[in-house]
Design a protein around this motif. Structure first.
Motif, PDB file in Angstrom:
ATOM      1  N   PHE A  21       0.637  -1.538   0.156  1.00  0.00           N
ATOM      2  CA  PHE A  21       0.097  -0.298   0.196  1.00  0.00           C
ATOM      3  C   PHE A  21       0.754   1.468  -0.290  1.00  0.00           C
ATOM      4  O   PHE A  21       0.646   2.048  -0.753  1.00  0.00           O
ATOM      5  N   LYS A  22       2.276   0.992   0.594  1.00  0.00           N
ATOM      6  CA  LYS A  22       2.578   2.275   1.003  1.00  0.00           C
ATOM      7  C   LYS A  22       3.448   2.785  -0.879  1.00  0.00           C
ATOM      8  O   LYS A  22       3.821   3.824  -1.278  1.00  0.00           O
ATOM      9  N   ASP A  23       3.829   1.146  -1.035  1.00  0.00           N
ATOM     10  CA  ASP A  23       3.965   1.484  -2.974  1.00  0.00           C
ATOM     11  C   ASP A  23       3.051   1.977  -3.899  1.00  0.00           C
ATOM     12  O   ASP A  23       3.615   3.612  -4.658  1.00  0.00           O
ATOM     13  N   MET A  24       2.027   1.830  -3.987  1.00  0.00           N
ATOM     14  CA  MET A  24       0.941   1.753  -4.324  1.00  0.00           C
ATOM     15  C   MET A  24       0.320   3.380  -4.166  1.00  0.00           C
ATOM     16  O   MET A  24       0.415   4.621  -5.434  1.00  0.00           O
ATOM     17  N   GLY A  25       0.071   4.052  -3.002  1.00  0.00           N
ATOM     18  CA  GLY A  25       0.320   6.037  -2.642  1.00  0.00           C
ATOM     19  C   GLY A  25       1.483   6.639  -3.310  1.00  0.00           C
ATOM     20  O   GLY A  25       1.416   7.639  -3.882  1.00  0.00           O
ATOM     21  N   THR A  26       2.414   6.088  -2.680  1.00  0.00           N
ATOM     22  CA  THR A  26       3.956   6.745  -3.603  1.00  0.00           C
ATOM     23  C   THR A  26       3.932   6.463  -5.529  1.00  0.00           C
ATOM     24  O   THR A  26       3.574   7.760  -5.214  1.00  0.00           O
ATOM     25  N   ARG A  27       3.536   5.868  -5.774  1.00  0.00           N
ATOM     26  CA  ARG A  27       3.413   5.888  -7.285  1.00  0.00           C
ATOM     27  C   ARG A  27       2.189   6.749  -7.515  1.00  0.00           C
ATOM     28  O   ARG A  27       2.012   7.621  -8.636  1.00  0.00           O
ATOM     29  N   SER A  28       1.561   6.255  -6.896  1.00  0.00           N
ATOM     30  CA  SER A  28      -0.030   7.409  -7.000  1.00  0.00           C
ATOM     31  C   SER A  28       0.283   8.777  -7.771  1.00  0.00           C
ATOM     32  O   SER A  28      -0.371   9.585  -8.294  1.00  0.00           O
ATOM     33  N   TRP A  29       0.867   9.398  -6.389  1.00  0.00           N
ATOM     34  CA  TRP A  29       1.309  10.659  -5.644  1.00  0.00           C
ATOM     35  C   TRP A  29       2.150  11.145  -6.890  1.00  0.00           C
ATOM     36  O   TRP A  29       1.827  12.438  -6.985  1.00  0.00           O
ATOM     37  N   SER A  30       2.915   9.987  -7.363  1.00  0.00           N
ATOM     38  CA  SER A  30       3.626  10.788  -8.315  1.00  0.00           C
ATOM     39  C   SER A  30       3.519  10.799  -9.337  1.00  0.00           C
ATOM     40  O   SER A  30       3.693  11.983 -10.325  1.00  0.00           O
ATOM     41  N   SER A  31       2.427   9.536 -10.123  1.00  0.00           N
ATOM     42  CA  SER A  31       1.740   9.932 -10.959  1.00  0.00           C
ATOM     43  C   SER A  31       0.744  11.382 -11.338  1.00  0.00           C
ATOM     44  O   SER A  31       0.599  12.283 -13.105  1.00  0.00           O
ATOM     45  N   ALA A  32      -0.210  11.192 -10.398  1.00  0.00           N
ATOM     46  CA  ALA A  32      -0.515  12.560 -10.243  1.00  0.00           C
ATOM     47  C   ALA A  32      -0.360  14.073 -10.112  1.00  0.00           C
ATOM     48  O   ALA A  32      -0.473  14.293 -11.051  1.00  0.00           O
ATOM     49  N   LYS A  33       1.315  14.285  -9.709  1.00  0.00           N
ATOM     50  CA  LYS A  33       1.610  14.898  -9.438  1.00  0.00           C
ATOM     51  C   LYS A  33       2.379  15.488 -11.307  1.00  0.00           C
ATOM     52  O   LYS A  33       2.685  16.773 -11.708  1.00  0.00           O
ATOM     53  N   ASN A  34       2.824  14.273 -11.552  1.00  0.00           N
ATOM     54  CA  ASN A  34       3.332  14.228 -13.233  1.00  0.00           C
ATOM     55  C   ASN A  34       2.046  14.792 -14.511  1.00  0.00           C
ATOM     56  O   ASN A  34       2.638  15.752 -15.720  1.00  0.00           O
ATOM     57  N   PHE A  35       1.380  14.053 -14.609  1.00  0.00           N
ATOM     58  CA  PHE A  35      -0.279  14.275 -15.061  1.00  0.00           C
ATOM     59  C   PHE A  35      -1.070  15.606 -14.945  1.00  0.00           C
ATOM     60  O   PHE A  35      -1.264  16.645 -15.625  1.00  0.00           O
ATOM     61  N   GLY A  36      -0.884  16.190 -13.466  1.00  0.00           N
ATOM     62  CA  GLY A  36      -1.189  17.490 -13.315  1.00  0.00           C
ATOM     63  C   GLY A  36      -0.742  18.544 -13.958  1.00  0.00           C
ATOM     64  O   GLY A  36      -1.037  18.719 -14.665  1.00  0.00           O
ATOM     65  N   LYS A  37       0.866  18.265 -13.749  1.00  0.00           N
ATOM     66  CA  LYS A  37       1.539  18.971 -14.101  1.00  0.00           C
ATOM     67  C   LYS A  37       1.432  19.226 -15.763  1.00  0.00           C
ATOM     68  O   LYS A  37       1.839  20.014 -16.472  1.00  0.00           O
ATOM     69  N   ILE A  38       1.757  18.470 -16.525  1.00  0.00           N
ATOM     70  CA  ILE A  38       1.687  18.304 -18.112  1.00  0.00           C
ATOM     71  C   ILE A  38       0.072  18.750 -18.455  1.00  0.00           C
ATOM     72  O   ILE A  38       0.298  19.890 -19.265  1.00  0.00           O
ATOM     73  N   GLY A  39      -1.296  18.404 -17.583  1.00  0.00           N
ATOM     74  CA  GLY A  39      -2.238  19.227 -17.757  1.00  0.00           C
ATOM     75  C   GLY A  39      -2.669  20.514 -17.512  1.00  0.00           C
ATOM     76  O   GLY A  39      -3.097  21.072 -18.662  1.00  0.00           O
ATOM     77  N   PHE A  40      -1.797  21.230 -17.042  1.00  0.00           N
ATOM     78  CA  PHE A  40      -1.770  22.158 -17.109  1.00  0.00           C
ATOM     79  C   PHE A  40      -1.090  23.377 -17.521  1.00  0.00           C
ATOM     80  O   PHE A  40      -1.446  24.499 -18.213  1.00  0.00           O
ATOM     81  N   LEU A  41       0.386  22.666 -17.841  1.00  0.00           N
ATOM     82  CA  LEU A  41       1.482  23.203 -18.962  1.00  0.00           C
ATOM     83  C   LEU A  41       0.726  23.263 -20.312  1.00  0.00           C
ATOM     84  O   LEU A  41       0.838  24.215 -21.093  1.00  0.00           O
ATOM     85  N   TYR A  42       0.342  22.285 -20.452  1.00  0.00           N
ATOM     86  CA  TYR A  42      -0.273  22.032 -21.780  1.00  0.00           C
ATOM     87  C   TYR A  42      -1.377  23.114 -22.161  1.00  0.00           C
ATOM     88  O   TYR A  42      -1.829  23.530 -23.408  1.00  0.00           O
ATOM     89  N   SER A  43      -2.611  23.077 -21.320  1.00  0.00           N
ATOM     90  CA  SER A  43      -3.637  24.207 -21.134  1.00  0.00           C
ATOM     91  C   SER A  43      -3.107  24.997 -21.105  1.00  0.00           C
ATOM     92  O   SER A  43      -4.232  26.466 -22.232  1.00  0.00           O
ATOM     93  N   ILE A  44      -2.685  25.887 -20.095  1.00  0.00           N
ATOM     94  CA  ILE A  44      -1.638  27.196 -20.842  1.00  0.00           C
ATOM     95  C   ILE A  44      -1.022  27.591 -21.964  1.00  0.00           C
ATOM     96  O   ILE A  44      -1.994  29.043 -22.130  1.00  0.00           O
ATOM     97  N   CYS A  45      -0.310  26.796 -22.887  1.00  0.00           N
ATOM     98  CA  CYS A  45      -0.079  27.229 -23.917  1.00  0.00           C
ATOM     99  C   CYS A  45      -0.611  27.521 -24.802  1.00  0.00           C
ATOM    100  O   CYS A  45      -0.811  28.255 -25.413  1.00  0.00           O
ATOM    101  N   GLU A  46      -1.753  26.268 -24.589  1.00  0.00           N
ATOM    102  CA  GLU A  46      -2.602  25.717 -25.979  1.00  0.00           C
ATOM    103  C   GLU A  46      -3.665  27.391 -25.687  1.00  0.00           C
ATOM    104  O   GLU A  46      -4.117  27.930 -27.038  1.00  0.00           O
ATOM    105  N   CYS A  47      -3.987  27.391 -24.597  1.00  0.00           N
ATOM    106  CA  CYS A  47      -4.677  29.016 -24.416  1.00  0.00           C
ATOM    107  C   CYS A  47      -4.083  29.822 -24.904  1.00  0.00           C
ATOM    108  O   CYS A  47      -4.824  30.839 -25.367  1.00  0.00           O
ATOM    109  N   THR A  48      -3.138  30.298 -24.573  1.00  0.00           N
ATOM    110  CA  THR A  48      -2.579  31.722 -24.483  1.00  0.00           C
ATOM    111  C   THR A  48      -2.029  31.318 -26.222  1.00  0.00           C
ATOM    112  O   THR A  48      -2.853  32.592 -26.602  1.00  0.00           O
TER     113      THR A  48
END
Length: 172
Positions: free
Chosen positions: A88-115
């Motif tokens: 469960f600790k490994d699942m939480g660590t991986r889930s948190w890491s993927s969430a941060k990466n996907f969130g960063k990519i979604g925010f970055l692409y959206s701000i670039c495309e919208c600009t």
């Protein structure tokens, strides 16, 4: 087509939908907020964060060590409670890491495309291509200029392909 419960400006709706003046102001405020690049980008980052968390949880759950590997053999010697705790600790660590990466990519692409869309004052596939190029290059900036070029080109191709698919007319 008339949409039940729609607001002024929707296809098939008259301008006076029986809403109070306060409701009309609220609709206008929400609509203008949804057209804001910052609000769109925050929503895309939040959706990416949620999707990344689920994806990371799924991928971590698929990565069980078998008793045939040295790590798996060591893990099977532990009590069941410790095995579950580590899993469960490994699942939480991986889930948190993927969430941060996907969130960063979604925010970055959206701000670039919208600009880009804001500067061009058009809504077409070129915005997706330019936004993808910029986002891919920014994401690959630490690996050098060649990686920035390839990352930008790859992200631009992917985002343009997805946008093209989303713009196709629905077939019945």
């Amino acid at each position: 087509m008339a949409y039940p419960g729609g607001f002024a400006g929707m296809p098939g709706q008259q301008q006076d939908t029986g809403m109070s003046e306060q409701d009309q102001r609220m609709v206008k405020m929400v609509t203008s907020g949804m057209e804001s690049c910052l609000v769109k980008s925050i929503m895309a980052g939040g959706a990416g964060f949620a999707l990344g968390g689920v994806f990371g949880l799924f991928m971590a759950s698929m990565n069980y060590d078998t008793p045939l590997t040295p790590q798996g053999a060591e893990l099977t010697k532990l009590p069941m409670r410790e095995q579950l705790r580590r899993g469960f600790k490994d699942m939480g660590t991986r889930s948190w890491s993927s969430a941060k990466n996907f969130g960063k990519i979604g925010f970055l692409y959206s701000i670039c495309e919208c600009t880009v869309e804001g500067f061009r004052a058009k809504n077409d596939l070129y915005n997706s291509a330019a936004g993808g190029l910029a986002a891919g290059a920014i994401l690959a900036r630490n690996a050098g200029p060649q990686a920035m070029l390839l990352g930008g080109a790859g992200f631009a191709a992917f985002s343009t392909g997805i946008d093209y698919y989303m713009r196709l007319p629905e077939s019945d």
